[in-house]
Design an enzyme around this catalytic site. Sequence first.
Site, PDB file in Angstrom:
ATOM      1  N   ALA A  16       0.892  -0.989  -0.284  1.00 22.71           N
ATOM      2  CA  ALA A  16       0.106  -0.091  -0.091  1.00 22.71           C
ATOM      3  C   ALA A  16       1.182   1.344   0.127  1.00 22.71           C
ATOM      4  CB  ALA A  16      -0.875  -0.097   1.350  1.00 22.71           C
ATOM      5  N   TRP A  17       2.103   1.610   0.584  1.00 25.32           N
ATOM      6  CA  TRP A  17       2.676   2.526   0.939  1.00 25.32           C
ATOM      7  C   TRP A  17       3.840   2.477  -0.616  1.00 25.32           C
ATOM      8  CZ3 TRP A  17       2.304   7.083   2.034  1.00 25.32           C
ATOM      9  CH2 TRP A  17       3.240   7.359   2.537  1.00 25.32           C
ATOM     10  N   LYS A 111       8.773   1.278   8.999  1.00 22.01           N
ATOM     11  CA  LYS A 111       8.426   1.663  10.442  1.00 22.01           C
ATOM     12  C   LYS A 111       8.791   0.580  11.570  1.00 22.01           C
ATOM     13  CE  LYS A 111       6.180   6.323   9.663  1.00 22.01           C
ATOM     14  NZ  LYS A 111       5.345   6.395   9.233  1.00 22.01           N
ATOM     15  N   LYS A 195       5.405   4.274  17.928  1.00 26.83           N
ATOM     16  CA  LYS A 195       3.731   4.500  17.397  1.00 26.83           C
ATOM     17  C   LYS A 195       2.944   3.170  17.157  1.00 26.83           C
ATOM     18  CE  LYS A 195       3.861   5.029  13.086  1.00 26.83           C
ATOM     19  NZ  LYS A 195       1.959   4.083  11.967  1.00 26.83           N
ATOM     20  N   ASP A 248       2.530  11.634  14.190  1.00 28.78           N
ATOM     21  CA  ASP A 248       1.868  10.282  13.510  1.00 28.78           C
ATOM     22  C   ASP A 248       1.912   9.438  14.479  1.00 28.78           C
ATOM     23  OD1 ASP A 248       2.142   8.345  12.018  1.00 28.78           O
ATOM     24  OD2 ASP A 248       4.596   7.888  11.573  1.00 28.78           O
ATOM     25  N   THR A 252      -2.166   7.657  14.030  1.00 27.56           N
ATOM     26  CA  THR A 252      -2.142   6.154  14.059  1.00 27.56           C
ATOM     27  C   THR A 252      -2.856   5.697  14.838  1.00 27.56           C
ATOM     28  OG1 THR A 252       0.613   6.030  13.143  1.00 27.56           O
ATOM     29  CG2 THR A 252      -0.740   3.700  13.854  1.00 27.56           C
ATOM     30  N   SER A 258      -5.837   3.079  10.219  1.00 25.89           N
ATOM     31  CA  SER A 258      -4.861   2.731  11.084  1.00 25.89           C
ATOM     32  C   SER A 258      -4.480   0.787  10.855  1.00 25.89           C
ATOM     33  CB  SER A 258      -4.142   2.993  12.097  1.00 25.89           C
ATOM     34  OG  SER A 258      -3.088   1.861  12.848  1.00 25.89           O
ATOM     35  N   ARG A 259      -3.928   0.248  10.325  1.00 31.27           N
ATOM     36  CA  ARG A 259      -3.947  -1.387  10.911  1.00 31.27           C
ATOM     37  C   ARG A 259      -3.419  -1.872  12.036  1.00 31.27           C
ATOM     38  NH1 ARG A 259      -0.603  -1.024   5.293  1.00 31.27           N
ATOM     39  NH2 ARG A 259       0.351  -0.291   6.918  1.00 31.27           N
ATOM     40  N   ASN A 260      -2.745  -1.071  12.416  1.00 30.53           N
ATOM     41  CA  ASN A 260      -2.482  -1.351  13.705  1.00 30.53           C
ATOM     42  C   ASN A 260      -3.491  -1.156  14.892  1.00 30.53           C
ATOM     43  OD1 ASN A 260       0.082  -2.668  13.834  1.00 30.53           O
ATOM     44  ND2 ASN A 260       0.664  -0.594  12.684  1.00 30.53           N
ATOM     45  N   GLU A 285       2.855  -3.449  12.063  1.00 32.22           N
ATOM     46  CA  GLU A 285       4.552  -3.606  12.323  1.00 32.22           C
ATOM     47  C   GLU A 285       4.265  -3.536  13.695  1.00 32.22           C
ATOM     48  OE1 GLU A 285       6.823  -3.975  10.754  1.00 32.22           O
ATOM     49  OE2 GLU A 285       7.063  -2.593   8.808  1.00 32.22           O
TER      50      GLU A 285
HETATM   51  N1  LIG Z   1       0.289   1.743   4.303  1.00 30.24           N
HETATM   52  C1  LIG Z   1       0.742   2.843   5.191  1.00 30.24           C
HETATM   53  O1  LIG Z   1      -0.251   4.202   5.174  1.00 30.24           O
HETATM   54  C2  LIG Z   1       1.821   3.236   5.670  1.00 30.24           C
HETATM   55  C3  LIG Z   1       2.320   4.383   5.681  1.00 30.24           C
HETATM   56  C4  LIG Z   1       3.897   4.858   6.148  1.00 30.24           C
HETATM   57  C5  LIG Z   1       4.188   3.493   6.184  1.00 30.24           C
HETATM   58  N2  LIG Z   1       4.237   2.999   6.202  1.00 30.24           N
HETATM   59  C6  LIG Z   1       5.164   1.572   6.380  1.00 30.24           C
HETATM   60  O2  LIG Z   1       5.907   0.959   5.348  1.00 30.24           O
HETATM   61  C7  LIG Z   1       6.180  -0.013   4.744  1.00 30.24           C
HETATM   62  C8  LIG Z   1       4.792  -0.763   3.934  1.00 30.24           C
HETATM   63  O3  LIG Z   1       3.798  -1.121   4.974  1.00 30.24           O
HETATM   64  P1  LIG Z   1       3.110  -1.472   3.773  1.00 30.24           P
HETATM   65  O4  LIG Z   1       1.650  -0.200   3.527  1.00 30.24           O
HETATM   66  O5  LIG Z   1       2.964  -1.490   2.186  1.00 30.24           O
HETATM   67  O6  LIG Z   1       2.276  -2.372   3.898  1.00 30.24           O
HETATM   68  P2  LIG Z   1       1.072  -3.752   2.834  1.00 30.24           P
HETATM   69  O7  LIG Z   1       0.863  -4.452   3.974  1.00 30.24           O
HETATM   70  O8  LIG Z   1       0.749  -2.906   2.151  1.00 30.24           O
HETATM   71  O9  LIG Z   1       2.294  -4.444   1.663  1.00 30.24           O
HETATM   72  C9  LIG Z   1       3.604  -5.104   2.080  1.00 30.24           C
HETATM   73  C10 LIG Z   1       4.147  -5.149   0.870  1.00 30.24           C
HETATM   74  O10 LIG Z   1       5.661  -5.508   1.203  1.00 30.24           O
HETATM   75  C11 LIG Z   1       5.250  -7.200   1.031  1.00 30.24           C
HETATM   76  N3  LIG Z   1       6.429  -8.051   2.028  1.00 30.24           N
HETATM   77  C12 LIG Z   1       5.483  -8.577   2.895  1.00 30.24           C
HETATM   78  N4  LIG Z   1       6.493  -9.256   3.506  1.00 30.24           N
HETATM   79  C13 LIG Z   1       7.019  -9.065   3.017  1.00 30.24           C
HETATM   80  C14 LIG Z   1       8.963  -9.530   4.130  1.00 30.24           C
HETATM   81  N5  LIG Z   1       8.937 -10.697   4.529  1.00 30.24           N
HETATM   82  N6  LIG Z   1      10.009  -9.369   2.661  1.00 30.24           N
HETATM   83  C15 LIG Z   1       9.385  -9.003   1.062  1.00 30.24           C
HETATM   84  N7  LIG Z   1       8.561  -8.668   1.128  1.00 30.24           N
HETATM   85  C16 LIG Z   1       7.504  -7.926   1.527  1.00 30.24           C
HETATM   86  C17 LIG Z   1       4.311  -7.148   0.170  1.00 30.24           C
HETATM   87  O11 LIG Z   1       4.410  -8.300  -0.499  1.00 30.24           O
HETATM   88  C18 LIG Z   1       4.015  -6.496   0.128  1.00 30.24           C
HETATM   89  O12 LIG Z   1       3.980  -6.002  -1.214  1.00 30.24           O
HETATM   90  C19 LIG Z   1       5.813  -0.410   6.547  1.00 30.24           C
HETATM   91  O13 LIG Z   1       6.856  -0.561   7.640  1.00 30.24           O
HETATM   92  C20 LIG Z   1       4.492   0.266   7.246  1.00 30.24           C
HETATM   93  O14 LIG Z   1       4.784   0.484   8.526  1.00 30.24           O
HETATM   94  C21 LIG Z   1       2.920   2.233   5.852  1.00 30.24           C
HETATM   95  O1  LIG Z   2      -1.573   1.443   9.133  1.00 36.15           O
HETATM   96  P1  LIG Z   2      -0.813   1.649  10.452  1.00 36.15           P
HETATM   97  O2  LIG Z   2      -1.102   1.812  11.180  1.00 36.15           O
HETATM   98  O3  LIG Z   2       0.621   1.001   9.340  1.00 36.15           O
HETATM   99  O4  LIG Z   2      -0.583   3.102   9.986  1.00 36.15           O
HETATM  100  C1  LIG Z   2       0.334   4.061   8.452  1.00 36.15           C
HETATM  101  C2  LIG Z   2       1.111   4.681   8.856  1.00 36.15           C
HETATM  102  O5  LIG Z   2       2.611   4.525   9.771  1.00 36.15           O
HETATM  103  C3  LIG Z   2       0.373   6.488   9.542  1.00 36.15           C
HETATM  104  O6  LIG Z   2       1.548   7.196   9.442  1.00 36.15           O
END
Ligand SMILES: NC(=O)c1ccc[n+]([C@@H]2O[C@H](COP(=O)([O-])OP(=O)(O)OC[C@H]3O[C@@H](n4cnc5c(N)ncnc54)[C@H](O)[C@@H]3O)[C@@H](O)[C@H]2O)c1
Ligand SMILES: O=P(O)(O)OC[C@H](O)CO
Length: 339
Positions: A16-17, A111, A195, A248, A252, A258-260, A285
């Site tokens: 997603a991110w 994170k 967080k 943050d 969150t 927020s997923r958490n 996370e």
């Molecule tokens: N989604 C948000 O709003 C957001 C915002 C800021 C920061 N983040 C941080 O960004 C990071 C990624 O989050 P996301 O939202 O993209 O997650 P997500 O669950 O939407 O996607 C995870 C991605 O990583 C891959 N993946 C999962 N486990 C893995 C592993 N062990 N090794 C390699 N690849 C793997 C999956 O195939 C997928 O493409 C996290 O640390 C999250 O905290 C997320």
């Molecule tokens: O959806 P969460 O709880 O992984 O939070 C997403 C981002 O880290 C918010 O800044």
Amino acid sequence: MQDKKKTRVGVLGAGAWGTAVAIALAHRHDVMLWGRNTAAMQEMAAARDNLAYLPGHPFPPGLTVSADFDTAVAHAGDDGLLIAASPVAGLRPLLQQLKGRAIPNIVWLCKGFEYETGLLPHQIVQEILGDAVPGGALSGPSFAQEVARGLPCALAIASSSENLRNKVVSIVHGGNLRVYSTPDLVGVEVGGAVKNVLAIATGVADGLGLGLNARAALITRGLAEITRLGLALGGQAETFMGLTGMGDLILTCTGDLSRNRKVGLGLAQGKSLETVVSELGHVAEGVPCAKAVRDLAARRGVDMPITNAVAGVLFDGDQPQALVARLLARDPRDETGVK
Ligand SMILES: NC(=O)c1ccc[n+]([C@@H]2O[C@H](COP(=O)([O-])OP(=O)(O)OC[C@H]3O[C@@H](n4cnc5c(N)ncnc54)[C@H](O)[C@@H]3O)[C@@H](O)[C@H]2O)c1
Ligand SMILES: O=P(O)(O)OC[C@H](O)CO
């Protein structure tokens, strides 16, 4: 000063991110998004939408997708920007794939603390890439869905390299994205990691109907935990009051995207951790991080009662109802005491 030049950006990780950041940057830059699942990337290329992780956000023309790692890394060339958009668990394998290659830089978005080692992301980068590649953490209050929609968002780039900080600001800052800059990598990464654990706590409290007073108390005392751990690890106090700390944390803990927080809400409904995580379909996370932070804080002698209570529910079979009860049962203490 802001450089409006179009830059080549490679985003490694199509969750997603990574997808949201790629979409936002592709309005101004030439962006390639890589994901490890070939079939999913083919589907994404055809749909021009990440139907699995971020549905409903069509890709702008400046965004191309690839399942070929070499192509995506090469896309950044020798003066573009390379972004690692994996969860913390995926950072080490991703960096191992990058090791020995000529890359211009590496900016990571994850994170958390690494589950097995208790390392922060910049320590993992240091362990694998050393000092050869300028690197930094891009963090702050940012839900993927909102960034993909182009809604306003403020982030911070943390790096010991001033050149890299300036480069990231010149590329990412613009449109509805503001990017602040700081050398405090430890402070930024500790805030972003802890967080997530605290959002599970507020999700549990809200799910149990404990009220807005309880939520405010958890957020505020959670900030005290972030600050205590962050200071012990070498972060700067002001960082914890900024976007990647308090900002943050508020987002969150209170935002239903927020997923958490959803993990906490699900646990409060009596669902097992396994069920909650599988229903989520995304990484939370705060789950692995709760254990890593509990262990690290114990080793460092840092008092983290909310984190310990969350870890108790996640890993030791404590009931969600016990989480707040356990916190309320603690002896009274000075509010500002740092121990
Ligand atoms: N989604 C948000 O709003 C957001 C915002 C800021 C920061 N983040 C941080 O960004 C990071 C990624 O989050 P996301 O939202 O993209 O997650 P997500 O669950 O939407 O996607 C995870 C991605 O990583 C891959 N993946 C999962 N486990 C893995 C592993 N062990 N090794 C390699 N690849 C793997 C999956 O195939 C997928 O493409 C996290 O640390 C999250 O905290 C997320
Ligand atoms: O959806 P969460 O709880 O992984 O939070 C997403 C981002 O880290 C918010 O800044």
